[in-house]
Design a protein around this motif. Structure first.
Motif, PDB file in Angstrom:
ATOM      1  N   ALA A 249     -96.833 132.188  67.451  1.00 29.14           N
ATOM      2  CA  ALA A 249     -97.521 133.257  68.189  1.00 29.14           C
ATOM      3  C   ALA A 249     -98.778 132.724  68.864  1.00 29.14           C
ATOM      4  CB  ALA A 249     -97.880 134.407  67.252  1.00 29.14           C
ATOM      5  N   GLY A 250     -98.867 132.907  70.162  1.00 29.95           N
ATOM      6  CA  GLY A 250    -100.037 132.458  70.909  1.00 29.95           C
ATOM      7  C   GLY A 250    -100.048 130.978  71.220  1.00 29.95           C
ATOM      8  N   LEU A 251     -99.053 130.241  70.738  1.00 32.81           N
ATOM      9  CA  LEU A 251     -98.938 128.814  71.057  1.00 32.81           C
ATOM     10  C   LEU A 251     -97.897 128.590  72.148  1.00 32.81           C
ATOM     11  CD1 LEU A 251     -99.133 127.239  67.480  1.00 32.81           C
ATOM     12  CD2 LEU A 251    -100.981 127.578  69.148  1.00 32.81           C
ATOM     13  N   ASP A 252     -96.709 129.140  71.957  1.00 34.08           N
ATOM     14  CA  ASP A 252     -95.716 129.126  73.035  1.00 34.08           C
ATOM     15  C   ASP A 252     -94.916 130.426  73.053  1.00 34.08           C
ATOM     16  OD1 ASP A 252     -93.932 128.795  70.905  1.00 34.08           O
ATOM     17  OD2 ASP A 252     -93.758 126.647  71.205  1.00 34.08           O
ATOM     18  N   ALA A 253     -95.472 131.468  72.449  1.00 33.01           N
ATOM     19  CA  ALA A 253     -94.796 132.767  72.405  1.00 33.01           C
ATOM     20  C   ALA A 253     -95.806 133.889  72.529  1.00 33.01           C
ATOM     21  CB  ALA A 253     -94.021 132.917  71.092  1.00 33.01           C
ATOM     22  N   LEU A 254     -95.366 134.994  73.136  1.00 31.76           N
ATOM     23  CA  LEU A 254     -96.216 136.176  73.228  1.00 31.76           C
ATOM     24  C   LEU A 254     -95.349 137.418  73.312  1.00 31.76           C
ATOM     25  CD1 LEU A 254     -96.198 137.412  76.359  1.00 31.76           C
ATOM     26  CD2 LEU A 254     -97.708 135.512  76.800  1.00 31.76           C
ATOM     27  N   GLY A 255     -95.978 138.569  73.140  1.00 33.45           N
ATOM     28  CA  GLY A 255     -95.303 139.845  73.295  1.00 33.45           C
ATOM     29  C   GLY A 255     -96.163 140.807  74.087  1.00 33.45           C
ATOM     30  N   VAL A 262    -101.237 142.895  74.882  1.00 34.89           N
ATOM     31  CA  VAL A 262    -100.684 141.552  74.677  1.00 34.89           C
ATOM     32  C   VAL A 262    -100.995 141.078  73.265  1.00 34.89           C
ATOM     33  CG1 VAL A 262    -100.761 139.135  75.438  1.00 34.89           C
ATOM     34  CG2 VAL A 262    -100.902 140.983  77.122  1.00 34.89           C
ATOM     35  N   LYS A 263     -99.965 140.617  72.575  1.00 31.86           N
ATOM     36  CA  LYS A 263    -100.102 140.008  71.250  1.00 31.86           C
ATOM     37  C   LYS A 263     -99.344 138.683  71.254  1.00 31.86           C
ATOM     38  CE  LYS A 263     -99.815 144.475  68.769  1.00 31.86           C
ATOM     39  NZ  LYS A 263     -99.123 145.173  67.652  1.00 31.86           N
ATOM     40  N   GLY A 264     -99.640 137.867  70.268  1.00 29.51           N
ATOM     41  CA  GLY A 264     -98.865 136.652  70.110  1.00 29.51           C
ATOM     42  C   GLY A 264     -97.452 136.943  69.652  1.00 29.51           C
ATOM     43  N   CYS A 265     -97.276 138.069  68.961  1.00 31.19           N
ATOM     44  CA  CYS A 265     -95.979 138.514  68.446  1.00 31.19           C
ATOM     45  C   CYS A 265     -96.065 140.024  68.294  1.00 31.19           C
ATOM     46  CB  CYS A 265     -95.690 137.836  67.102  1.00 31.19           C
ATOM     47  SG  CYS A 265     -94.344 138.569  66.144  1.00 31.19           S
ATOM     48  N   LEU A 266     -94.991 140.724  68.650  1.00 28.08           N
ATOM     49  CA  LEU A 266     -95.038 142.184  68.600  1.00 28.08           C
ATOM     50  C   LEU A 266     -95.119 142.731  67.183  1.00 28.08           C
ATOM     51  CD1 LEU A 266     -92.498 143.171  71.407  1.00 28.08           C
ATOM     52  CD2 LEU A 266     -94.994 143.298  71.477  1.00 28.08           C
ATOM     53  N   SER A 267     -94.799 141.926  66.170  1.00 30.39           N
ATOM     54  CA  SER A 267     -94.883 142.385  64.786  1.00 30.39           C
ATOM     55  C   SER A 267     -96.292 142.306  64.221  1.00 30.39           C
ATOM     56  CB  SER A 267     -93.933 141.570  63.896  1.00 30.39           C
ATOM     57  OG  SER A 267     -92.590 141.785  64.254  1.00 30.39           O
ATOM     58  N   LEU A 268     -97.210 141.667  64.930  1.00 29.73           N
ATOM     59  CA  LEU A 268     -98.583 141.552  64.464  1.00 29.73           C
ATOM     60  C   LEU A 268     -99.293 142.900  64.567  1.00 29.73           C
ATOM     61  CD1 LEU A 268     -99.486 138.143  66.093  1.00 29.73           C
ATOM     62  CD2 LEU A 268     -99.489 138.613  63.638  1.00 29.73           C
ATOM     63  N   PRO A 269    -100.302 143.134  63.725  1.00 26.43           N
ATOM     64  CA  PRO A 269    -101.024 144.419  63.765  1.00 26.43           C
ATOM     65  C   PRO A 269    -101.882 144.536  65.023  1.00 26.43           C
ATOM     66  CG  PRO A 269    -102.115 142.905  62.263  1.00 26.43           C
ATOM     67  CD  PRO A 269    -100.832 142.236  62.670  1.00 26.43           C
ATOM     68  N   ASP A 270    -102.364 145.744  65.263  1.00 29.42           N
ATOM     69  CA  ASP A 270    -103.176 145.988  66.454  1.00 29.42           C
ATOM     70  C   ASP A 270    -104.494 145.221  66.446  1.00 29.42           C
ATOM     71  OD1 ASP A 270    -101.229 147.586  67.478  1.00 29.42           O
ATOM     72  OD2 ASP A 270    -102.200 149.487  66.991  1.00 29.42           O
ATOM     73  N   SER A 271    -104.921 144.766  65.273  1.00 28.47           N
ATOM     74  CA  SER A 271    -106.127 143.940  65.219  1.00 28.47           C
ATOM     75  C   SER A 271    -105.920 142.606  65.937  1.00 28.47           C
ATOM     76  CB  SER A 271    -106.535 143.683  63.762  1.00 28.47           C
ATOM     77  OG  SER A 271    -105.502 143.008  63.056  1.00 28.47           O
ATOM     78  N   CYS A 272    -104.663 142.265  66.215  1.00 28.36           N
ATOM     79  CA  CYS A 272    -104.346 141.005  66.898  1.00 28.36           C
ATOM     80  C   CYS A 272    -104.062 141.204  68.381  1.00 28.36           C
ATOM     81  CB  CYS A 272    -103.150 140.333  66.227  1.00 28.36           C
ATOM     82  SG  CYS A 272    -103.463 139.769  64.547  1.00 28.36           S
ATOM     83  N   PRO A 289    -109.249 130.176  75.794  1.00 32.27           N
ATOM     84  CA  PRO A 289    -109.170 129.431  74.530  1.00 32.27           C
ATOM     85  C   PRO A 289    -109.617 130.233  73.310  1.00 32.27           C
ATOM     86  CG  PRO A 289    -111.027 128.670  75.832  1.00 32.27           C
ATOM     87  CD  PRO A 289    -110.228 129.583  76.717  1.00 32.27           C
ATOM     88  N   ASN A 290    -110.295 131.349  73.526  1.00 27.36           N
ATOM     89  CA  ASN A 290    -110.753 132.168  72.408  1.00 27.36           C
ATOM     90  C   ASN A 290    -109.731 133.215  71.966  1.00 27.36           C
ATOM     91  OD1 ASN A 290    -113.394 130.957  72.216  1.00 27.36           O
ATOM     92  ND2 ASN A 290    -113.910 132.034  74.115  1.00 27.36           N
ATOM     93  N   ARG A 291    -108.623 133.305  72.692  1.00 23.45           N
ATOM     94  CA  ARG A 291    -107.573 134.254  72.307  1.00 23.45           C
ATOM     95  C   ARG A 291    -106.618 133.590  71.313  1.00 23.45           C
ATOM     96  NH1 ARG A 291    -109.673 139.115  74.011  1.00 23.45           N
ATOM     97  NH2 ARG A 291    -110.777 138.689  75.950  1.00 23.45           N
TER      98      ARG A 291
END
Length: 354
Positions: A249-255, A262-272, A289-291
């Protein structure tokens, strides 16, 4: 800092609208979100992904077939040479829809099936859902597209996986992926998620399934890790070896959610959530770079629990981030790691995976 690449894969939640009311749904799908992205906004998302070098997108929901212009989005992505697949409940997928799927340029369709008929219908909250899912599989197979199944593994269906395998095989399924139900969304109150002390039984079932002729499942990111046979259990049947290299998540994948977050993965909580596309461009978010700091700025000090002493921690980084957040409220920690619970002699190594 861990270097990140282009977002090679992206999951697009076209709508949260869904005909099912799944007990296991982490996003509580059913009704649409407020102010979901319109067609032009989704076309801009696809264009931005193409400009960033995205190679593959998955159209998801909710139920993506309930987004009226999904076929146009698929065609637009194909014009930019992005591979497109779809994850669907199969509800509403009739002959006419199957032909639209073929004509849109979709590469594959994955249908969700979470057990044998009674279990699936109960967990999906919809009578007849299992039979319709099988019919959808037959239709997609008949038009010549690749068809797979994704199964959420939980207390309600773990004992049925071995009986489900031949049913899926007979239906024409060529790929079967397994993921654990996480205690989030509707599943949080259902007591369906497997506990750490149930991991040995899960591993025994996985190893028996890996020995069967014909269709065999492969693991997705929230099951594993680092057993001697993890490479066999994780690699897609007939595919290239696929070792666990940590959460992507956030390295080569996003949702992207249906309302533009935008999240690194759709299963992550809203804090992400890293930002909203209505406020900042996808390129700006991805290149900041801070995301996605939980992965991009990972250090060993981030590890928790048993992961702090694990000899695989540098590569694994605590397993699936979404699972860690669901269980611990933070990344880089796992109580469900199969390596922690491996008490059996591993299955013989397949020479093709050495």
């Amino acid at each position: 800092m861990i270097p990140w690449n282009t977002p090679a894969v992206a999951a697009l939640e076209l709508t949260l609208r869904c005909p099912c009311r799944c007990l296991t749904c982490g996003s509580r799908a059913g009704m649409p979100r407020a102010r979901e992205l319109d067609q032009q906004e989704w076309l801009e998302v696809i264009a931005a992904l193409a400009d960033l070098g995205c190679q593959r997108i998955s159209l998801m929901g909710g139920e993506p077939l309930l987004y009226p212009r999904w076929a146009e989005l698929a065609a637009a992505a194909r014009k930019r040479e992005i591979i497109v697949d779809m994850i669907s409940s199969g509800q509403g997928l009739d002959q006419d829809v199957a032909l639209r799927i073929r004509d849109s340029g979709l590469h594959a369709v994955t249908v969700s099936i979470d057990g044998l008929a009674a279990t699936h219908d109960r967990q999906r909250g919809l009578s007849g859902c299992f039979q319709q899912a099988l019919q959808a599989i037959h239709l997609v197979d008949h038009i010549g597209l690749k068809v797979g199944v994704t199964t959420q593994v939980n207390r309600g269906n773990l004992a049925e996986l071995e009986a489900l395998a031949p049913v899926l095989e007979d239906a024409g399924v060529i790929g079967w992926q397994l993921q654990m139900t996480l205690p989030i969304g509707r599943a949080e109150a259902q007591q369906l998620a497997l506990a750490p002390d149930e991991m040995p039984e899960l591993l025994r079932v996985l190893r028996r399934l890996a020995r069967r002729p014909g269709l065999r499942p492969h693991l997705t990111d929230n099951i594993g890790y680092c057993t001697h046979d993890d490479l066999i259990l994780r690699t897609i049947q007939g595919g290239f070896p696929r070792p666990w290299l940590g959460c992507r998540a956030g390295l080569d994948a996003l949702g992207v959610t249906s309302d533009g977050r935008v999240k690194g993965c759709l299963s992550l909580p809203d804090s992400c959530v890293e930002g909203n596309l209505r406020e900042r461009s996808l390129a700006a978010l991805w290149n900041d770079p801070n995301r996605f700091a939980y992965n991009r700025q990972f250090t060993p000090a981030q590890l928790g629990g048993s992961c702090t002493q694990c000899l695989h921690s540098a590569r694994c980084r605590g397993g699936c981030s979404a699972t860690a957040f669901a269980g611990f409220g933070r990344p880089s920690s796992s109580a469900h790691c199969l390596w922690l619970h491996d008490t059996e002699v591993p299955i013989p190594t397949d020479p093709l995976l050495r």
